[in-house]
Design a protein around this motif. Structure first.
Motif, PDB file in Angstrom:
ATOM      1  N   VAL A 174      -4.199  66.700  81.873  1.00 31.52           N
ATOM      2  CA  VAL A 174      -3.270  67.380  82.778  1.00 31.52           C
ATOM      3  C   VAL A 174      -2.274  66.394  83.359  1.00 31.52           C
ATOM      4  CG1 VAL A 174      -3.128  68.608  84.975  1.00 31.52           C
ATOM      5  CG2 VAL A 174      -4.825  69.276  83.306  1.00 31.52           C
ATOM      6  N   ALA A 175      -2.702  65.171  83.660  1.00 33.93           N
ATOM      7  CA  ALA A 175      -1.785  64.167  84.213  1.00 33.93           C
ATOM      8  C   ALA A 175      -0.708  63.791  83.205  1.00 33.93           C
ATOM      9  CB  ALA A 175      -2.554  62.925  84.652  1.00 33.93           C
ATOM     10  N   LEU A 176      -1.036  63.811  81.920  1.00 30.68           N
ATOM     11  CA  LEU A 176      -0.026  63.517  80.903  1.00 30.68           C
ATOM     12  C   LEU A 176       0.950  64.678  80.720  1.00 30.68           C
ATOM     13  CD1 LEU A 176      -2.108  61.701  78.151  1.00 30.68           C
ATOM     14  CD2 LEU A 176      -0.390  60.704  79.646  1.00 30.68           C
ATOM     15  N   VAL A 177       0.440  65.899  80.791  1.00 29.76           N
ATOM     16  CA  VAL A 177       1.280  67.068  80.557  1.00 29.76           C
ATOM     17  C   VAL A 177       2.097  67.430  81.796  1.00 29.76           C
ATOM     18  CG1 VAL A 177       1.234  69.529  79.994  1.00 29.76           C
ATOM     19  CG2 VAL A 177      -0.252  67.958  78.785  1.00 29.76           C
ATOM     20  N   GLU A 178       1.460  67.444  82.965  1.00 28.93           N
ATOM     21  CA  GLU A 178       2.118  67.828  84.221  1.00 28.93           C
ATOM     22  C   GLU A 178       1.915  66.732  85.271  1.00 28.93           C
ATOM     23  OE1 GLU A 178       3.896  70.531  84.972  1.00 28.93           O
ATOM     24  OE2 GLU A 178       3.724  71.334  82.944  1.00 28.93           O
ATOM     25  N   PRO A 179       2.727  65.683  85.254  1.00 27.85           N
ATOM     26  CA  PRO A 179       2.471  64.562  86.169  1.00 27.85           C
ATOM     27  C   PRO A 179       2.860  64.806  87.632  1.00 27.85           C
ATOM     28  CG  PRO A 179       4.387  64.118  84.835  1.00 27.85           C
ATOM     29  CD  PRO A 179       3.807  65.402  84.329  1.00 27.85           C
ATOM     30  N   TYR A 180       3.610  65.854  87.922  1.00 29.18           N
ATOM     31  CA  TYR A 180       4.095  66.049  89.292  1.00 29.18           C
ATOM     32  C   TYR A 180       3.564  67.319  89.941  1.00 29.18           C
ATOM     33  CZ  TYR A 180       7.310  62.436  87.832  1.00 29.18           C
ATOM     34  OH  TYR A 180       7.836  61.266  87.363  1.00 29.18           O
ATOM     35  N   THR A 181       2.379  67.771  89.558  1.00 28.42           N
ATOM     36  CA  THR A 181       1.804  68.966  90.167  1.00 28.42           C
ATOM     37  C   THR A 181       0.420  68.653  90.727  1.00 28.42           C
ATOM     38  OG1 THR A 181       0.733  69.690  88.125  1.00 28.42           O
ATOM     39  CG2 THR A 181       2.998  70.436  88.494  1.00 28.42           C
ATOM     40  N   LEU A 182      -0.087  69.603  91.499  1.00 26.94           N
ATOM     41  CA  LEU A 182      -1.439  69.450  92.041  1.00 26.94           C
ATOM     42  C   LEU A 182      -2.506  69.985  91.097  1.00 26.94           C
ATOM     43  CD1 LEU A 182      -0.963  70.359  95.801  1.00 26.94           C
ATOM     44  CD2 LEU A 182      -1.419  68.139  94.799  1.00 26.94           C
ATOM     45  N   LEU A 183      -2.117  70.372  89.896  1.00 26.45           N
ATOM     46  CA  LEU A 183      -3.079  70.891  88.932  1.00 26.45           C
ATOM     47  C   LEU A 183      -4.131  69.838  88.576  1.00 26.45           C
ATOM     48  CD1 LEU A 183      -3.939  73.242  87.173  1.00 26.45           C
ATOM     49  CD2 LEU A 183      -2.357  72.422  85.420  1.00 26.45           C
ATOM     50  N   ARG A 184      -3.739  68.586  88.492  1.00 26.81           N
ATOM     51  CA  ARG A 184      -4.724  67.541  88.164  1.00 26.81           C
ATOM     52  C   ARG A 184      -5.731  67.365  89.285  1.00 26.81           C
ATOM     53  NH1 ARG A 184      -0.476  62.520  88.545  1.00 26.81           N
ATOM     54  NH2 ARG A 184       0.431  63.316  90.429  1.00 26.81           N
ATOM     55  N   HIS A 185      -5.317  67.633  90.536  1.00 24.91           N
ATOM     56  CA  HIS A 185      -6.263  67.566  91.648  1.00 24.91           C
ATOM     57  C   HIS A 185      -7.266  68.717  91.581  1.00 24.91           C
ATOM     58  CE1 HIS A 185      -2.907  65.102  93.022  1.00 24.91           C
ATOM     59  NE2 HIS A 185      -3.774  64.504  93.827  1.00 24.91           N
ATOM     60  N   LEU A 186      -6.789  69.886  91.186  1.00 22.52           N
ATOM     61  CA  LEU A 186      -7.682  71.038  91.061  1.00 22.52           C
ATOM     62  C   LEU A 186      -8.670  70.845  89.911  1.00 22.52           C
ATOM     63  CD1 LEU A 186      -5.116  73.919  91.638  1.00 22.52           C
ATOM     64  CD2 LEU A 186      -6.823  73.035  93.237  1.00 22.52           C
ATOM     65  N   VAL A 187      -8.208  70.276  88.821  1.00 19.70           N
ATOM     66  CA  VAL A 187      -9.089  70.016  87.683  1.00 19.70           C
ATOM     67  C   VAL A 187     -10.108  68.936  88.040  1.00 19.70           C
ATOM     68  CG1 VAL A 187      -9.102  69.147  85.316  1.00 19.70           C
ATOM     69  CG2 VAL A 187      -7.396  70.796  86.012  1.00 19.70           C
ATOM     70  N   ALA A 188      -9.726  68.001  88.880  1.00 17.65           N
ATOM     71  CA  ALA A 188     -10.639  66.924  89.283  1.00 17.65           C
ATOM     72  C   ALA A 188     -11.818  67.458  90.088  1.00 17.65           C
ATOM     73  CB  ALA A 188      -9.886  65.873  90.089  1.00 17.65           C
ATOM     74  N   VAL A 189     -11.636  68.596  90.753  1.00 18.83           N
ATOM     75  CA  VAL A 189     -12.737  69.198  91.515  1.00 18.83           C
ATOM     76  C   VAL A 189     -13.888  69.571  90.581  1.00 18.83           C
ATOM     77  CG1 VAL A 189     -13.350  71.220  92.909  1.00 18.83           C
ATOM     78  CG2 VAL A 189     -11.227  69.994  93.364  1.00 18.83           C
ATOM     79  N   VAL A 190     -13.584  69.870  89.337  1.00 17.48           N
ATOM     80  CA  VAL A 190     -14.617  70.200  88.348  1.00 17.48           C
ATOM     81  C   VAL A 190     -15.034  68.955  87.569  1.00 17.48           C
ATOM     82  CG1 VAL A 190     -15.072  71.528  86.258  1.00 17.48           C
ATOM     83  CG2 VAL A 190     -13.775  72.551  88.128  1.00 17.48           C
ATOM     84  N   ALA A 191     -14.063  68.129  87.169  1.00 13.09           N
ATOM     85  CA  ALA A 191     -14.343  67.029  86.242  1.00 13.09           C
ATOM     86  C   ALA A 191     -15.117  65.880  86.882  1.00 13.09           C
ATOM     87  CB  ALA A 191     -13.035  66.513  85.652  1.00 13.09           C
ATOM     88  N   LEU A 192     -14.781  65.500  88.090  1.00 14.87           N
ATOM     89  CA  LEU A 192     -15.455  64.342  88.701  1.00 14.87           C
ATOM     90  C   LEU A 192     -16.923  64.626  89.038  1.00 14.87           C
ATOM     91  CD1 LEU A 192     -12.595  62.765  90.826  1.00 14.87           C
ATOM     92  CD2 LEU A 192     -13.327  62.217  88.512  1.00 14.87           C
ATOM     93  N   PRO A 193     -17.260  65.793  89.590  1.00  9.52           N
ATOM     94  CA  PRO A 193     -18.698  66.084  89.753  1.00  9.52           C
ATOM     95  C   PRO A 193     -19.438  66.187  88.414  1.00  9.52           C
ATOM     96  CG  PRO A 193     -17.440  67.460  91.223  1.00  9.52           C
ATOM     97  CD  PRO A 193     -16.449  66.772  90.328  1.00  9.52           C
ATOM     98  N   ALA A 194     -18.750  66.648  87.380  1.00 10.75           N
ATOM     99  CA  ALA A 194     -19.380  66.682  86.057  1.00 10.75           C
ATOM    100  C   ALA A 194     -19.698  65.272  85.587  1.00 10.75           C
ATOM    101  CB  ALA A 194     -18.469  67.386  85.051  1.00 10.75           C
ATOM    102  N   ALA A 195     -18.812  64.327  85.860  1.00  8.54           N
ATOM    103  CA  ALA A 195     -19.065  62.938  85.476  1.00  8.54           C
ATOM    104  C   ALA A 195     -20.259  62.368  86.246  1.00  8.54           C
ATOM    105  CB  ALA A 195     -17.823  62.089  85.717  1.00  8.54           C
ATOM    106  N   VAL A 196     -20.377  62.727  87.509  1.00 10.74           N
ATOM    107  CA  VAL A 196     -21.525  62.265  88.302  1.00 10.74           C
ATOM    108  C   VAL A 196     -22.822  62.858  87.741  1.00 10.74           C
ATOM    109  CG1 VAL A 196     -22.597  62.348  90.585  1.00 10.74           C
ATOM    110  CG2 VAL A 196     -20.166  61.868  90.379  1.00 10.74           C
TER     111      VAL A 196
END
Length: 142
Positions: free
Chosen positions: A104-126
């Motif tokens: 998402v950061a590569l496709v849309e670098p200036y939106t909050l979409l990457r922050h919303l996706v991080a809510v799912v991805a970072l806990p998954a990494a943990v």
């Protein structure tokens, strides 16, 4: 069968041995580094919408570089997880920040979409890191 499935597997097949703690701890540190880099990148580049202010554009560029570094660390940890013989869900969870947040950061670098996706991805990494530490992986000895 009194033991867990992992113990039964190592008893049935003497050519498979559980990996040690040193590699598991180094792998977990790589996952933590990935999460920390991504969190720093998300923190630096937090703003709503695209604002043509030079300071905010510079913050977005710096934050994107942190995200790219975190994505590289996440993909490296996923590759190490696969090579260590972790379950496939552990590898997928560890790769989730790179695929979701980095993509998402590569496709849309200036939106909050990457922050919303991080809510799912970072806990998954943990969760993947915890699963990888509980199941340290296996290696063939013979």
């Amino acid at each position: 069968m009194t033991g867990s499935g992992a113990e039964a597997m190592s008893r049935d097949r003497p050519s498979i041995q559980r990996r040690g703690w040193l590699g598991a701890i180094l792998w977990a540190l790589l996952v933590v580094t990935s999460i920390a880099l991504m969190a720093k990148g998300l923190w630096v580049s937090t703003f709503i919408g695209y604002l043509p202010v030079p300071g905010l554009e510079e913050d977005a560029i710096v934050g994107s570089r942190y995200l790219l570094g975190g994505s590289a660390a996440s993909l490296t940890a996923a590759l190490c997880s696969f090579l260590r013989g972790h379950p496939h869900w552990v590898t997928a969870c560890v790769a989730a920040p790179a695929v979701l947040v980095g993509g998402v950061a590569l496709v849309e670098p200036y939106t909050l979409l990457r922050h919303l996706v991080a809510v799912v991805a970072l806990p998954a990494a943990v969760a993947g890191m915890i699963g990888g530490l509980l199941n340290r992986g296996y290696r063939r000895t013979g």
